[in-house]
Design an enzyme around this catalytic site. Structure first.
Site, PDB file in Angstrom:
ATOM      1  N   GLY A 144      -3.749  -4.780  -4.266  1.00  0.00           N
ATOM      2  CA  GLY A 144      -4.720  -3.764  -4.663  1.00  0.00           C
ATOM      3  C   GLY A 144      -3.973  -2.570  -5.199  1.00  0.00           C
ATOM      4  N   HIS A 145      -3.985  -2.396  -6.496  1.00  0.00           N
ATOM      5  CA  HIS A 145      -3.280  -1.278  -7.109  1.00  0.00           C
ATOM      6  C   HIS A 145      -4.287  -0.290  -7.688  1.00  0.00           C
ATOM      7  CE1 HIS A 145       0.662  -3.753  -7.671  1.00  0.00           C
ATOM      8  NE2 HIS A 145       0.415  -3.438  -6.431  1.00  0.00           N
ATOM      9  N   GLN A 184       2.347  -6.272  -2.881  1.00  0.00           N
ATOM     10  CA  GLN A 184       2.623  -6.234  -1.441  1.00  0.00           C
ATOM     11  C   GLN A 184       3.906  -5.412  -1.194  1.00  0.00           C
ATOM     12  OE1 GLN A 184       1.812  -9.759  -2.645  1.00  0.00           O
ATOM     13  NE2 GLN A 184      -0.215  -8.928  -2.447  1.00  0.00           N
ATOM     14  N   LYS A 201       2.286   1.784  -5.099  1.00  0.00           N
ATOM     15  CA  LYS A 201       3.019   1.186  -6.225  1.00  0.00           C
ATOM     16  C   LYS A 201       2.233   1.262  -7.520  1.00  0.00           C
ATOM     17  CE  LYS A 201       3.549  -2.805  -4.334  1.00  0.00           C
ATOM     18  NZ  LYS A 201       3.009  -2.458  -3.024  1.00  0.00           N
ATOM     19  N   ASP A 216       0.815  -1.221   0.000  1.00  0.00           N
ATOM     20  CA  ASP A 216       0.000   0.000   0.000  1.00  0.00           C
ATOM     21  C   ASP A 216       0.847   1.268   0.000  1.00  0.00           C
ATOM     22  OD1 ASP A 216      -2.294  -1.671   0.241  1.00  0.00           O
ATOM     23  OD2 ASP A 216      -1.884  -1.838   2.379  1.00  0.00           O
TER      24      ASP A 216
HETATM   25  P1  IMP Z   1      -2.549 -12.884   2.331  1.00  0.00           P
HETATM   26  O1  IMP Z   1      -1.570 -12.369   1.342  1.00  0.00           O
HETATM   27  O2  IMP Z   1      -3.988 -12.693   1.934  1.00  0.00           O
HETATM   28  O3  IMP Z   1      -2.255 -14.298   2.741  1.00  0.00           O
HETATM   29  O4  IMP Z   1      -2.406 -12.008   3.683  1.00  0.00           O
HETATM   30  C1  IMP Z   1      -1.213 -12.059   4.481  1.00  0.00           C
HETATM   31  C2  IMP Z   1      -0.904 -10.677   5.050  1.00  0.00           C
HETATM   32  O5  IMP Z   1      -0.471  -9.824   4.003  1.00  0.00           O
HETATM   33  C3  IMP Z   1      -2.084  -9.987   5.717  1.00  0.00           C
HETATM   34  O6  IMP Z   1      -1.619  -9.224   6.808  1.00  0.00           O
HETATM   35  C4  IMP Z   1      -2.605  -9.066   4.620  1.00  0.00           C
HETATM   36  O7  IMP Z   1      -3.297  -7.952   5.144  1.00  0.00           O
HETATM   37  C5  IMP Z   1      -1.300  -8.653   3.971  1.00  0.00           C
HETATM   38  N1  IMP Z   1      -1.453  -8.272   2.564  1.00  0.00           N
HETATM   39  C6  IMP Z   1      -1.637  -9.072   1.507  1.00  0.00           C
HETATM   40  N2  IMP Z   1      -1.693  -8.354   0.366  1.00  0.00           N
HETATM   41  C7  IMP Z   1      -1.532  -7.076   0.711  1.00  0.00           C
HETATM   42  C8  IMP Z   1      -1.462  -5.858  -0.061  1.00  0.00           C
HETATM   43  O8  IMP Z   1      -1.547  -5.817  -1.287  1.00  0.00           O
HETATM   44  N3  IMP Z   1      -1.270  -4.719   0.669  1.00  0.00           N
HETATM   45  C9  IMP Z   1      -1.112  -4.741   2.024  1.00  0.00           C
HETATM   46  N4  IMP Z   1      -1.167  -5.836   2.757  1.00  0.00           N
HETATM   47  C10 IMP Z   1      -1.370  -7.006   2.112  1.00  0.00           C
END
Ligand code: IMP
Length: 435
Positions: free
Chosen positions: A40-41, A223, A16, A13
């Site tokens: 989420g972009h 991420q 990017k 977040d």
């Molecule tokens: P997962 O990727 O859904 O397995 O989540 C694992 C952790 O990564 C959690 O704390 C999510 O909130 C975080 N996370 C996954 N994708 C994103 C992203 O695009 N932005 C911020 N946090 C993320």
């Protein structure tokens, strides 16, 4: 060999989407190499706003080939939805390629993600619920289904024959039932195979050929470094390598293919989900950052936790990714805060620590050591003026803040973003990555 990697320096977040879109102006190919629909972009083009989860940001740009590499886990439902959304805006999506080796997020991965989170109770990771962890776990356990498999009915049936009964037993033991039987899942996957057939190919060959031909290739991270499965705040991380290291295995290119690395760094820190966050603020400043910064998840809508900029995190990201420069986002959110704090080290059990610890138990005892800098007012920071005059129009204290970060990180800030639009960007690069 003009190649560029755009990587998040913090917990995702960082903005990017906007920076990738901005830099993609010079790209022939934009490649995603890890993660899935958990990303989420958000990209703003004129009055249009795109919220992409799975498609590479390059898909918005005409003439750019967008590649979903083998390291990505593909949620076919989400992919179809995003392509339909794109069609509605008059874009075709023809410039998409998907690796035949990318693993597929299956309906039971999403079910298991939810069940595992519920089982962890208060100790949950706070996943996005998109089935990411269970899908990567199956990939590593050699129990995954890959995009190329969807094109071959006989082979797909054989694969399902191997993996499905095991899943059925696992799911039963958790007290839930699979939504589809094996035959119906086969049908769904074959339909997706037909739909995505024109896009599925050996993307490693495609990317390496493009590099050889002197095409400009951008690798788009999802991420952020602190969510990296190896170097993030394990176990509160995602299940892939979000760092530059993930590019080689996730796009099928050699290490020598990575030239410039831009670390997208937000002017303060946020994180969604659970896990340690040393500079987190539980006061009015934290709320200010959340509200003014619009810090609510693009994928889940969850409020993001907010805190001061943490250079322990940024320096960790600089080292791991071999960053050649930084892009700083959301500086304007700090407007009107009289004092700004930047964490430069941690104190843990009476010791000063300057490298990010691997043990989160230790991290839980860390106290931030702050340097304080003077803030600036919104009155001294006019977006219209900045658009016209660039860097020189930034308030003096904002420039001091940027200098402080550059010196502490040892990497120049070459791009400064002061809004969502493409034109709300200060570009200080002496050389474009494509040159
Ligand atoms: P997962 O990727 O859904 O397995 O989540 C694992 C952790 O990564 C959690 O704390 C999510 O909130 C975080 N996370 C996954 N994708 C994103 C992203 O695009 N932005 C911020 N946090 C993320």
């Amino acid at each position: 060999m003009p190649t560029l990697a755009v990587i998040g320096s913090q917990w995702g977040d960082e903005g990017k989407g906007k920076i990738t879109d901005y830099l993609a102006e010079d790209a022939d190919l934009v490649v995603r190499y890890q993660g899935g629909a958990n990303a989420g972009h958000t990209i703003k083009v004129g009055s249009e706003v795109f919220a992409l989860h799975l498609l590479p940001s390059g898909i918005i740009r005409e003439g750019v080939l967008s590649v979903i590499g083998n390291g990505v886990v593909v949620d076919c439902d989400e992919l179809r939805t995003e392509l339909e959304m794109l069609h509605k805006t008059g874009r075709t999506g023809d410039m998409l390629r998907i690796s035949d080796r990318a693993n597929v997020v299956l309906p039971y991965h999403r079910m298991l993600d939810g069940a595992e989170e519920r089982a962890r109770g208060a100790k949950g990771v706070g996943t996005t619920g998109r089935g990411i962890g269970p899908c990567y776990a199956d990939k590593i356990a050699r129990a995954g289904i890959r995009m190329g498999d969807l094109l071959d009915e006989v082979y797909l049936w054989e694969r399902l024959d191997t993996v499905y009964p095991l899943k059925e037993k696992l799911v039963q033991s958790l007290g839930i039932k699979l939504e589809q039987d094996k035959a119906s899942l086969l049908g769904t996957l074959l339909e997706y195979g037909n739909l995505f057939r024109p896009y599925i190919t050996d993307t490693s060959v495609l990317i390496n050929d493009a590099i050889k031909d002197g095409k400009k290739v951008m690798f788009e991270g999802a991420q952020g470094t602190m969510l990296d499965i190896d170097y993030g705040t394990y176990p509160f991380v995602t299940s892939s390598n979000c760092t530059a290291a993930g590019i080689c295995s996730g796009a099928g290119v050699p290490p020598s293919a990575i030239q410039d690395v831009v670390g997208v760094t937000k002017a303060y820190t946020t994180r969604v989900g659970a896990g340690p966050f040393v500079t987190e603020l539980h006061d009015a400043v934290g709320l200010h950052l959340q509200n003014v910064g619009g810090e609510f998840g693009t994928t889940t809508g969850r409020p993001r936790r907010c805190g001061w900029l943490d250079m322990m995190v940024v320096r960790h990201a600089v080292r791991l990714n071999g960053m050649t420069s930084m892009a700083m986002t959301k500086l304007d959110i700090l407007n009107d805060l009289p004092v700004l704090k930047v964490c430069v080290a941690y104190e843990i059990d009476g010791q000063i620590v300057e490298d990010f610890p691997g043990n989160i138990f230790k991290l839980a005892r860390a106290k931030p050591i702050y340097e304080e800098l003077e803030g600036w007012t919104s009155a001294s920071c006019s977006p219209a003026e900045i658009k016209r005059k660039g860097y020189g129009a930034l308030p003096k204290n904002m420039r001091k803040y940027l200098d402080f970060i550059t010196t502490n990180a040892g990497v120049p800030i070459e791009i400064i973003s002061f809004g969502k639009g493409r034109d709300e960007t200060i570009d200080l690069r002496k050389r474009r990555w494509s040159e």
